[in-house]
Design a protein around this motif. Structure first.
Motif, short mmCIF file in Angstrom:
data_model
loop_
_atom_site.label_atom_id
_atom_site.label_comp_id
_atom_site.label_asym_id
_atom_site.label_seq_id
_atom_site.Cartn_x
_atom_site.Cartn_y
_atom_site.Cartn_z
N GLY A 298 3.77 14.91 -14.64
CA GLY A 298 2.93 16.07 -14.39
C GLY A 298 1.47 15.82 -14.69
O GLY A 298 0.70 16.76 -14.96
N ASP A 299 1.05 14.55 -14.64
CA ASP A 299 -0.32 14.16 -15.00
C ASP A 299 -1.26 14.46 -13.83
O ASP A 299 -1.62 13.57 -13.05
N ASP A 300 -1.69 15.70 -13.72
CA ASP A 300 -2.60 16.09 -12.64
C ASP A 300 -3.92 15.34 -12.71
O ASP A 300 -4.51 15.00 -11.68
N GLU A 301 -4.38 15.06 -13.94
CA GLU A 301 -5.70 14.44 -14.10
C GLU A 301 -5.75 13.08 -13.43
O GLU A 301 -6.68 12.79 -12.67
N LEU A 302 -4.77 12.21 -13.68
CA LEU A 302 -4.80 10.88 -13.08
C LEU A 302 -4.60 10.97 -11.58
O LEU A 302 -5.29 10.28 -10.81
N ARG B 247 5.81 12.28 0.18
CA ARG B 247 5.45 12.42 -1.23
C ARG B 247 4.01 12.88 -1.39
O ARG B 247 3.70 13.72 -2.27
N LEU B 248 3.10 12.35 -0.57
CA LEU B 248 1.71 12.78 -0.67
C LEU B 248 1.51 14.20 -0.17
O LEU B 248 0.60 14.91 -0.63
N ALA B 249 2.36 14.63 0.75
CA ALA B 249 2.33 16.04 1.14
C ALA B 249 2.66 16.92 -0.06
O ALA B 249 2.07 18.00 -0.24
N GLU B 250 3.58 16.46 -0.90
CA GLU B 250 3.92 17.20 -2.12
C GLU B 250 2.72 17.26 -3.06
O GLU B 250 2.43 18.31 -3.66
N LEU B 251 1.98 16.15 -3.18
CA LEU B 251 0.78 16.15 -4.01
C LEU B 251 -0.30 17.05 -3.41
O LEU B 251 -1.04 17.72 -4.15
N ALA B 252 -0.40 17.05 -2.08
CA ALA B 252 -1.40 17.91 -1.43
C ALA B 252 -1.08 19.38 -1.67
O ALA B 252 -1.98 20.21 -1.87
N ASP B 253 0.19 19.75 -1.65
CA ASP B 253 0.59 21.12 -1.96
C ASP B 253 0.37 21.45 -3.43
O ASP B 253 0.15 22.61 -3.79
N GLY B 254 0.44 20.41 -4.28
CA GLY B 254 0.35 20.62 -5.72
C GLY B 254 -1.04 20.42 -6.26
O GLY B 254 -1.95 21.22 -5.98
N PRO B 255 -1.26 19.36 -7.03
CA PRO B 255 -2.54 19.21 -7.74
C PRO B 255 -3.76 19.06 -6.83
O PRO B 255 -4.87 19.38 -7.24
N TRP B 256 -3.57 18.58 -5.59
CA TRP B 256 -4.73 18.42 -4.72
C TRP B 256 -5.14 19.72 -4.03
O TRP B 256 -6.23 19.82 -3.49
N THR C 267 0.83 -1.20 0.00
CA THR C 267 0.00 0.00 0.00
C THR C 267 0.86 1.25 0.00
O THR C 267 0.62 2.19 -0.77
N ALA C 268 1.89 1.30 0.85
CA ALA C 268 2.79 2.45 0.85
C ALA C 268 3.57 2.54 -0.46
O ALA C 268 3.80 3.64 -0.99
N LEU C 269 3.97 1.40 -1.01
CA LEU C 269 4.69 1.41 -2.28
C LEU C 269 3.82 1.94 -3.41
O LEU C 269 4.30 2.63 -4.32
N TRP C 270 2.52 1.63 -3.38
CA TRP C 270 1.60 2.16 -4.38
C TRP C 270 1.57 3.69 -4.30
O TRP C 270 1.57 4.38 -5.32
N LEU C 271 1.56 4.22 -3.09
CA LEU C 271 1.58 5.67 -2.92
C LEU C 271 2.87 6.28 -3.45
O LEU C 271 2.86 7.36 -4.07
N ILE C 272 3.98 5.62 -3.21
CA ILE C 272 5.27 6.10 -3.73
C ILE C 272 5.25 6.13 -5.25
O ILE C 272 5.71 7.09 -5.88
N LEU C 273 4.71 5.09 -5.87
CA LEU C 273 4.64 5.05 -7.33
C LEU C 273 3.71 6.14 -7.87
O LEU C 273 3.99 6.74 -8.91
N LEU C 274 2.61 6.39 -7.17
CA LEU C 274 1.71 7.46 -7.59
C LEU C 274 2.46 8.79 -7.65
O LEU C 274 2.34 9.56 -8.61
N SER C 275 3.25 9.07 -6.61
CA SER C 275 4.05 10.29 -6.58
C SER C 275 5.10 10.30 -7.68
O SER C 275 5.29 11.31 -8.39
N GLU C 276 5.81 9.19 -7.84
CA GLU C 276 6.88 9.13 -8.84
C GLU C 276 6.31 9.31 -10.25
O GLU C 276 6.91 10.00 -11.09
N TYR C 277 5.17 8.70 -10.51
CA TYR C 277 4.51 8.87 -11.81
C TYR C 277 4.20 10.34 -12.05
O TYR C 277 4.45 10.88 -13.14
N TRP C 278 3.68 11.02 -11.04
CA TRP C 278 3.34 12.44 -11.19
C TRP C 278 4.60 13.28 -11.39
O TRP C 278 4.62 14.20 -12.22
#
Length: 753
Positions: free
Chosen positions: A433-437, A513-522, A418-429
């Motif tokens: 830069g795929d904000d939509e996904l 990494r999810l904090a970075e997403l929260a600051d960014g597209p979220w 589960t944590a690895l999936w979150l890491i991959l989500l961040s790395e993919y972004w």
């Protein structure tokens, strides 16, 4: 999906109120892991296994690679199809070879003979991942000396089997021979191939064509049905039981040939093999995902052939393990775990391979994210170790799973996935830069965080622990998932639940990494602040509880059910560097241990120190060297500035590949490099295996120091001098293509478009 538990109340009670483990019920020196938490018995609604497996035995247990097929056994694969045979190309009945598709064996016998005598092997081997060639000759016969009839078999797999057989006669006088192809099937589930299963013979039907055109076998068990057909051109002269027989008359220099096509049916799906020749691509058109990936991956030019050859082999193997699916009308591609037993989706393997392959394009990472999110758990179920928000560990489609006798529909026994999936989500972004996904998957990400904090942390101590609740569950639910994969330095086995160190590192990294997403597209600064605070607290607590001052200072591999540090010295420390949870002043200690004689074999970092009692150079997780593990360790060392050490690992991996046709296997033995001139193979390694094939890609990225940053692809190269100049053209990042050229510490990056 597996049956639901009797209700949320019962499931929650079973989860929240485990029996406290005590030293009195600890299992010692047995190779087992004992579950100390209470596991409820399945309710009447639950599928009951016919023969529950011993806890701690992974789905890879039982017989591994087929010793009865000989040391030169040959395997070919494409997608969900593989075939293992001996060097003659034969599959003797009773072996664990055969043609397997979607976790079902469709052929368990495939033997070619001349006058009932086995053929002699001249040469045999794979041509491509999906094809093999066998060069054979006749045995000594009463009326024919040996080596008068040359035989060539050409084999191709993919949605079935296609095979060509060609005879050439070199004798002086004309000869008549009888060519026989003996065929059989047992429709065994993959798990039964490796272990044991019931005899389906009374339930297998036959509808053979009397004119010799085809043999057909069928099987049904309730809602489960499968069939296989062997079509021959030219038709056989005789059908003898389940064998096709030709009476062939040959003059000197004459050639005779036959073709076999083996289409399959699984349930309502029908599969037909493609007729093709060697060196033909896997694709069926320019828009096929495999075609696009092969065409769009970066092109590597290197001064040293070794690097180029390993890169090419990895790319070929990864293409052969691609799985293609359609999710909500969207076609996606991702990678199966490996040949032979893991040609399916494994959450941990699939995610890590997606991470390793980012420089070759984001599509397999995207596919992994979407498919795993689609099957993210929303309910509780003990039989499958399912809990809301958890990302699954393994997905199977065979008869035993579909009838509810095995828990793999899917099975959720992975504490780190589960944590690895979150890491991959961040790395993919970061790479796309795929904000939509990322915004589309935000709900899945938040559910994953809730699982980590509420259900992954079983006792509220801040750490993610594991302990199975399934009668057929995995005892160890980290990447070291063999029964003795996690042990104390004196080789004793800890009690569950266990909180392994790298899982805490992954969790720390995931939250940052999810904090970075929260600051960014979220656009959720409160979430970002909360996650950074949680990560900081985890880092501080972790470094208090897992650090061992003994032996010069190192990290315990985990905490056991009594919260005792599990004091073996393992390669998992390198994953901690990769995650960034290690303070700078301790990184030197970790790096020194990883590169010490006790840990570094000369071919790579061992999974366990030679100083620990349980060390075994041919033990699955207790002394072997794993390429994927080493690629993560090298990335971690480079993160902390230990570039020479990272390069030492990278070069050891590249040099090891010389001895296996430039393909890195799942693992090789942990014997010291001085023990022999080449790495000693691990006897049952998957080969190819996705995250081993992905390892050279991550090692190359580490040497180049490639990272997407602030709208550009940047590099911090540290290329070993022995590799000379490296040119990586057409790297996809941030919606553009980039060319990278590096030698030593010099590097230039330019836009390719």
């Amino acid at each position: 999906m597996g049956s639901e538990s009797s209700g949320p109340t019962a499931a929650t009670a079973a989860f929240r109120c485990p029996l406290r483990p005590t030293r009195a019920n600890r299992v010692r020196d047995t190779g087992e892991v004992r579950v100390t938490a209470a596991a409820r018995r399945p309710t009447p609604a639950d599928p009951m296994p016919e023969a529950p497996e011993r806890l701690g035995v992974s789905s890879g247990a039982g017989r591994d690679l087929p010793p009865e097929l000989g040391p030169d056994a040959i395997g070919v694969l494409e997608g969900r199809t593989f075939m293992f045979s001996d060097a003659r190309g034969d599959v003797p009945r009773g072996s664990i070879g055969g043609l397997v598709h979607d976790d079902t064996r469709f052929l368990d016998q495939w033997e070619l003979s001349i006058d009932d005598a086995p053929l002699l092997v001249l040469s045999a081997g794979t041509v491509d991942a999906y094809s093999a060639a066998f060069f054979l000759a006749n045995s000594e016969l009463a009326h024919l000396p040996a080596n008068r009839v040359g035989v060539r078999r050409q084999r191709f797999v993919g949605d079935g089997l296609y095979e060509r057989v060609e005879l050439r006669y070199f004798g002086i006088e004309p000869v008549s021979i009888r060519l026989r192809l003996a065929v059989g099937t047992d429709f065994a589930d993959l798990f039964e191939i490796k272990e044991s299963g019931r005899d389906r013979t009374p339930d297998i039907t036959r509808q053979h064509e009397p004119d010799g055109v085809a043999l057909e076998f069928g099987y049904r068990n309730g809602t489960w049905a499968a069939s296989v057909r062997v079509e021959a051109d030219p038709p056989a002269d005789v059908i003898d039981g389940d064998a096709l027989v030709w009476d062939v008359h040959l003059e000197r220099g004459q050639q005779w040939s036959c073709e076999f096509s083996v289409p399959l049916r699984c349930g309502d799906e029908r599969f037909r093999p493609t007729v093709r020749g060697f060196d033909e691509a896997f694709d069926h058109g320019p828009e096929d995902p495999s075609t696009r990936w092969a065409a769009e991956k970066p092109h590597l030019h290197a001064d040293v052939d070794l690097l180029r050859d390993v890169y090419h082999q990895s790319a070929v193997d990864l293409v052969s393990m691609r799985l293609e699916k359609t999710i909500a009308g969207e076609p996606v591609a991702l990678l199966a775990a490996g040949l032979p037993w893991f040609l399916t989706i494994f959450g941990r393997d699939t995610v890590i391979t997606g991470y390793q392959c980012m420089t070759c394009g984001p599509d397999v990472a995207r596919g992994a994210l979407i498919v795993l999110a689609t099957h993210q758990a929303t309910t509780f179920d003990d039989f499958t170790d399912r809990e809301p928000g958890k990302i699954f560990h393994e997905y199977r489609t065979g008869e035993l799973t579909q009838l509810g006798l095995k828990p793999y529909s899917p099975y959720y026994g992975g504490a780190d996935t589960t944590a690895l999936w979150l890491i991959l989500l961040s790395e993919y972004w970061r790479w796309t830069g795929d904000d939509e996904l990322v915004c589309r998957l935000r709900g899945n990400a938040e559910a994953a965080l809730r699982w980590i904090d509420r259900y992954g942390d079983r006792d509220g101590d801040g750490y993610v622990e594991y302990a199975t609740r399934s009668a057929q569950g995995l005892g160890n639910q980290c990447w070291r998932d063999s029964p003795d994969g996690v042990q104390f330095a004196d080789s004793t086995i800890p009690v569950l639940p266990i909180a392994t160190c790298e899982t805490q590192g992954y969790t720390y990294d995931a939250k940052l990494r999810l904090a970075e997403l929260a600051d960014g597209p979220w656009r959720d600064p409160d979430m970002a602040q909360r996650l950074r605070g949680e990560a900081a607290r985890l880092r501080e607590q972790f470094n208090q509880d897992y650090w061992m001052p003994e032996r010069g200072g190192y990290y315990a591999v985990g905490l056991d059910g009594d919260k005792r540090p599990i004091d073996s010295m393992t390669s998992n420390m390198g994953h901690l560097l990769w995650s960034g949870i290690v303070p700078d002043d301790r990184a030197a200690h970790v790096a020194r241990h990883l590169m010490s004689d006790e840990m570094f074999s000369g071919w790579g970092v061992r999974t366990l120190s030679t100083a620990d009692v349980g060390y075994n150079p041919i033990g699955y997780h207790v002394g072997t060297v794993w390429p994927h593990d080493n690629s993560i360790i090298a990335a971690g060392l480079a993160r902390y500035g230990y570039r020479e050490e990272a390069n030492r690992i990278a070069m050891a991996m590249l040099e090891a590949s010389r001895h296996s046709r430039h393909r890195l296997p799942e693992a090789f033995s942990g014997y010291d490099r001085s023990f022999g001139r080449e790495p000693v193979p691990y006897p049952t390694a998957c080969n190819p295996q996705a995250w081993a094939s992905g390892a050279p890609l991550l090692l190359l990225r580490t040497m180049l120091g490639l990272e997407p940053r602030e709208g550009r692809l940047v590099a911090d190269a540290h290329v070993p001098d022995v590799l000379g100049r490296i040119r990586l053209h057409n790297v996809a990042a941030l919606g553009r293509r980039w060319n990278v050229e590096a030698a030593g510490a010099e590097c230039t990056i330019s836009a390719a478009d």
